[in-house]
Scaffold this motif. Structure first.
Motif, PDB file in Angstrom:
ATOM      1  N   MET A   1      12.588   8.359 -10.094  1.00 48.29           N
ATOM      2  CA  MET A   1      11.833   7.969  -8.915  1.00 48.29           C
ATOM      3  C   MET A   1      12.648   6.891  -8.202  1.00 48.29           C
ATOM      4  O   MET A   1      13.333   6.101  -8.855  1.00 48.29           O
ATOM      5  N   LEU A   2      12.571   6.875  -6.889  1.00 50.56           N
ATOM      6  CA  LEU A   2      13.280   5.859  -6.111  1.00 50.56           C
ATOM      7  C   LEU A   2      12.298   5.047  -5.278  1.00 50.56           C
ATOM      8  O   LEU A   2      11.410   5.612  -4.637  1.00 50.56           O
ATOM      9  N   LEU A   3      12.469   3.735  -5.268  1.00 53.51           N
ATOM     10  CA  LEU A   3      11.763   2.835  -4.372  1.00 53.51           C
ATOM     11  C   LEU A   3      12.749   2.481  -3.274  1.00 53.51           C
ATOM     12  O   LEU A   3      13.796   1.866  -3.544  1.00 53.51           O
ATOM     13  N   VAL A   4      12.455   2.865  -2.033  1.00 51.76           N
ATOM     14  CA  VAL A   4      13.349   2.579  -0.914  1.00 51.76           C
ATOM     15  C   VAL A   4      13.277   1.081  -0.620  1.00 51.76           C
ATOM     16  O   VAL A   4      12.198   0.537  -0.356  1.00 51.76           O
ATOM     17  N   LEU A   5      14.430   0.418  -0.697  1.00 51.30           N
ATOM     18  CA  LEU A   5      14.510  -1.017  -0.432  1.00 51.30           C
ATOM     19  C   LEU A   5      14.989  -1.294   0.980  1.00 51.30           C
ATOM     20  O   LEU A   5      14.464  -2.189   1.647  1.00 51.30           O
ATOM     21  N   THR A   6      16.013  -0.566   1.419  1.00 50.95           N
ATOM     22  CA  THR A   6      16.530  -0.690   2.784  1.00 50.95           C
ATOM     23  C   THR A   6      16.885   0.704   3.284  1.00 50.95           C
ATOM     24  O   THR A   6      17.220   1.587   2.501  1.00 50.95           O
ATOM     25  N   GLY A   7      16.831   0.887   4.599  1.00 47.94           N
ATOM     26  CA  GLY A   7      17.223   2.155   5.205  1.00 47.94           C
ATOM     27  C   GLY A   7      16.060   3.117   5.376  1.00 47.94           C
ATOM     28  O   GLY A   7      14.914   2.793   5.066  1.00 47.94           O
TER      29      GLY A   7
ATOM     30  N   PRO B   1       0.808  -1.229   0.000  1.00 45.49           N
ATOM     31  CA  PRO B   1       0.000   0.000   0.000  1.00 45.49           C
ATOM     32  C   PRO B   1       0.841   1.280   0.000  1.00 45.49           C
ATOM     33  O   PRO B   1       0.410   2.298  -0.518  1.00 45.49           O
ATOM     34  N   ASN B   2       2.049   1.253   0.571  1.00 50.64           N
ATOM     35  CA  ASN B   2       2.919   2.436   0.559  1.00 50.64           C
ATOM     36  C   ASN B   2       3.393   2.761  -0.848  1.00 50.64           C
ATOM     37  O   ASN B   2       3.796   3.878  -1.128  1.00 50.64           O
ATOM     38  N   SER B   3       3.414   1.774  -1.720  1.00 53.33           N
ATOM     39  CA  SER B   3       3.926   1.974  -3.075  1.00 53.33           C
ATOM     40  C   SER B   3       2.787   1.919  -4.078  1.00 53.33           C
ATOM     41  O   SER B   3       1.971   2.823  -4.136  1.00 53.33           O
TER      42      SER B   3
ATOM     43  N   GLY C   1       9.779   0.310   1.002  1.00 51.39           N
ATOM     44  CA  GLY C   1       8.469   0.288   0.345  1.00 51.39           C
ATOM     45  C   GLY C   1       7.979   1.661  -0.050  1.00 51.39           C
ATOM     46  O   GLY C   1       7.009   1.776  -0.796  1.00 51.39           O
ATOM     47  N   SER C   2       8.641   2.699   0.409  1.00 51.05           N
ATOM     48  CA  SER C   2       8.217   4.060   0.090  1.00 51.05           C
ATOM     49  C   SER C   2       8.779   4.486  -1.263  1.00 51.05           C
ATOM     50  O   SER C   2       9.893   4.128  -1.628  1.00 51.05           O
ATOM     51  N   LEU C   3       7.972   5.253  -1.982  1.00 47.69           N
ATOM     52  CA  LEU C   3       8.407   5.845  -3.253  1.00 47.69           C
ATOM     53  C   LEU C   3       8.721   7.308  -3.020  1.00 47.69           C
ATOM     54  O   LEU C   3       7.980   7.998  -2.321  1.00 47.69           O
ATOM     55  N   ILE C   4       9.796   7.779  -3.614  1.00 51.60           N
ATOM     56  CA  ILE C   4      10.116   9.202  -3.571  1.00 51.60           C
ATOM     57  C   ILE C   4      10.484   9.651  -4.982  1.00 51.60           C
ATOM     58  O   ILE C   4      11.046   8.892  -5.760  1.00 51.60           O
ATOM     59  N   GLY C   5      10.102  10.877  -5.314  1.00 54.58           N
ATOM     60  CA  GLY C   5      10.465  11.445  -6.601  1.00 54.58           C
ATOM     61  C   GLY C   5       9.527  11.117  -7.743  1.00 54.58           C
ATOM     62  O   GLY C   5       9.812  11.451  -8.891  1.00 54.58           O
ATOM     63  N   GLU C   6       8.380  10.506  -7.443  1.00 53.73           N
ATOM     64  CA  GLU C   6       7.494  10.090  -8.528  1.00 53.73           C
ATOM     65  C   GLU C   6       6.838  11.259  -9.249  1.00 53.73           C
ATOM     66  O   GLU C   6       6.566  11.178 -10.448  1.00 53.73           O
ATOM     67  N   MET C   7       6.600  12.387  -8.558  1.00 52.91           N
ATOM     68  CA  MET C   7       5.995  13.539  -9.248  1.00 52.91           C
ATOM     69  C   MET C   7       6.928  14.078 -10.321  1.00 52.91           C
ATOM     70  O   MET C   7       6.520  14.324 -11.455  1.00 52.91           O
ATOM     71  N   ALA C   8       8.193  14.261  -9.979  1.00 53.52           N
ATOM     72  CA  ALA C   8       9.158  14.790 -10.949  1.00 53.52           C
ATOM     73  C   ALA C   8       9.395  13.807 -12.091  1.00 53.52           C
ATOM     74  O   ALA C   8       9.639  14.217 -13.224  1.00 53.52           O
ATOM     75  N   LEU C   9       9.299  12.506 -11.813  1.00 51.15           N
ATOM     76  CA  LEU C   9       9.435  11.521 -12.884  1.00 51.15           C
ATOM     77  C   LEU C   9       8.353  11.737 -13.933  1.00 51.15           C
ATOM     78  O   LEU C   9       8.620  11.702 -15.133  1.00 51.15           O
ATOM     79  N   LEU C  10       7.136  11.995 -13.470  1.00 51.67           N
ATOM     80  CA  LEU C  10       6.020  12.130 -14.400  1.00 51.67           C
ATOM     81  C   LEU C  10       5.962  13.491 -15.082  1.00 51.67           C
ATOM     82  O   LEU C  10       5.711  13.569 -16.281  1.00 51.67           O
TER      83      LEU C  10
ATOM     84  N   LYS D   1      -2.895   7.334  -8.926  1.00 46.18           N
ATOM     85  CA  LYS D   1      -3.793   7.045  -7.804  1.00 46.18           C
ATOM     86  C   LYS D   1      -3.118   7.365  -6.481  1.00 46.18           C
ATOM     87  O   LYS D   1      -3.723   7.962  -5.591  1.00 46.18           O
ATOM     88  N   ARG D   2      -1.844   7.003  -6.366  1.00 50.88           N
ATOM     89  CA  ARG D   2      -1.097   7.296  -5.137  1.00 50.88           C
ATOM     90  C   ARG D   2      -1.013   8.806  -4.906  1.00 50.88           C
ATOM     91  O   ARG D   2      -1.213   9.296  -3.796  1.00 50.88           O
ATOM     92  N   LEU D   3      -0.732   9.561  -5.953  1.00 52.63           N
ATOM     93  CA  LEU D   3      -0.658  11.019  -5.836  1.00 52.63           C
ATOM     94  C   LEU D   3      -2.025  11.615  -5.492  1.00 52.63           C
ATOM     95  O   LEU D   3      -2.120  12.538  -4.677  1.00 52.63           O
TER      96      LEU D   3
END
Length: 190
Positions: free
Chosen positions: A85-91, A44-46, A114-123, A168-170
């Motif tokens: 966009m980055l999908l955080v795998l560890t840390g 759900p986080n992604s 499980g968190s995504l970052i940077g997806e707005m700028a990717l799109l 949908k996430r945004l």
């Protein structure tokens, strides 16, 4: 420590686009992280809307990027033509915004696997709305704009489902922000 990071590149494994960039390699070169990325993409986080097969296709277009603790992963206001966009795998990652009333950034959130970052700028290719700093060593799967374009060419249906899931996430985040503003407005009236 303020390591400015460059986007996951399409360079050969072990090569980076600039001297200060983190090294990247195909995420699929590390089977355990590939499996983790497939599962994390579907949380759900992604992007829970993706099937396992869709997630595998997306992961094959990602690069593994490692950031040391303290590294600046994304910079607020950066408008690089090489969005990613980055999908955080560890840390863990601190999400920060500039605070005009202070010389220090304001921490908005702390995100983990499980968190995504940077997806707005990717799109949309627009400037980053926040900065993201690694609070511990972070391994992430990066999807660059070029990789997304290749995904669209090679797997258009998967790419469409990926973009719908990101949209949908945004939209969910926008609705939540609207609810928070409404609640804050009501508190101000008390």
């Amino acid at each position: 420590m303020d390591h400015a990071a460059s986007p996951p590149s399409d360079n050969p494994p072990g090569e980076s686009s600039t001297a200060s960039s983190p090294r990247t390699r195909a995420l699929t070169e590390v089977p355990a992280l590939t499996e983790a990325a497939i599962e994390l993409l579907r949380t759900p986080n992604s992007l829970a809307m993706l099937s396992a097969d869709d997630a595998l296709v997306v992961v094959t277009h990602m690069r593994l990027v490692t950031f040391p603790a303290g590294a600046l992963m994304l910079r607020e206001g950066d408008q690089s033509p090489n969005s990613y966009m980055l999908l955080v795998l560890t840390g863990d990652v601190s999400v920060e915004m500039n605070d005009p009333a202070s010389t220090h950034p304001m921490e908005v959130s702390v995100l983990g696997p499980g968190s995504l970052i940077g997806e707005m700028a990717l799109l949309d290719g627009e400037a980053r709305s926040v900065s993201c700093v690694a609070t511990s060593t972070v391994q992430a799967g990066g999807l660059s704009r070029k990789a997304l374009e290749r995904l669209i060419e090679v797997h258009p249906k998967v790419a469409a489902r990926l973009m719908v899931a990101i949209a949908k996430r945004l939209a969910d985040r926008l609705r939540a922000a609207g609810q928070q503003l409404a609640m804050m407005s009501q508190i101000g009236k008390i």
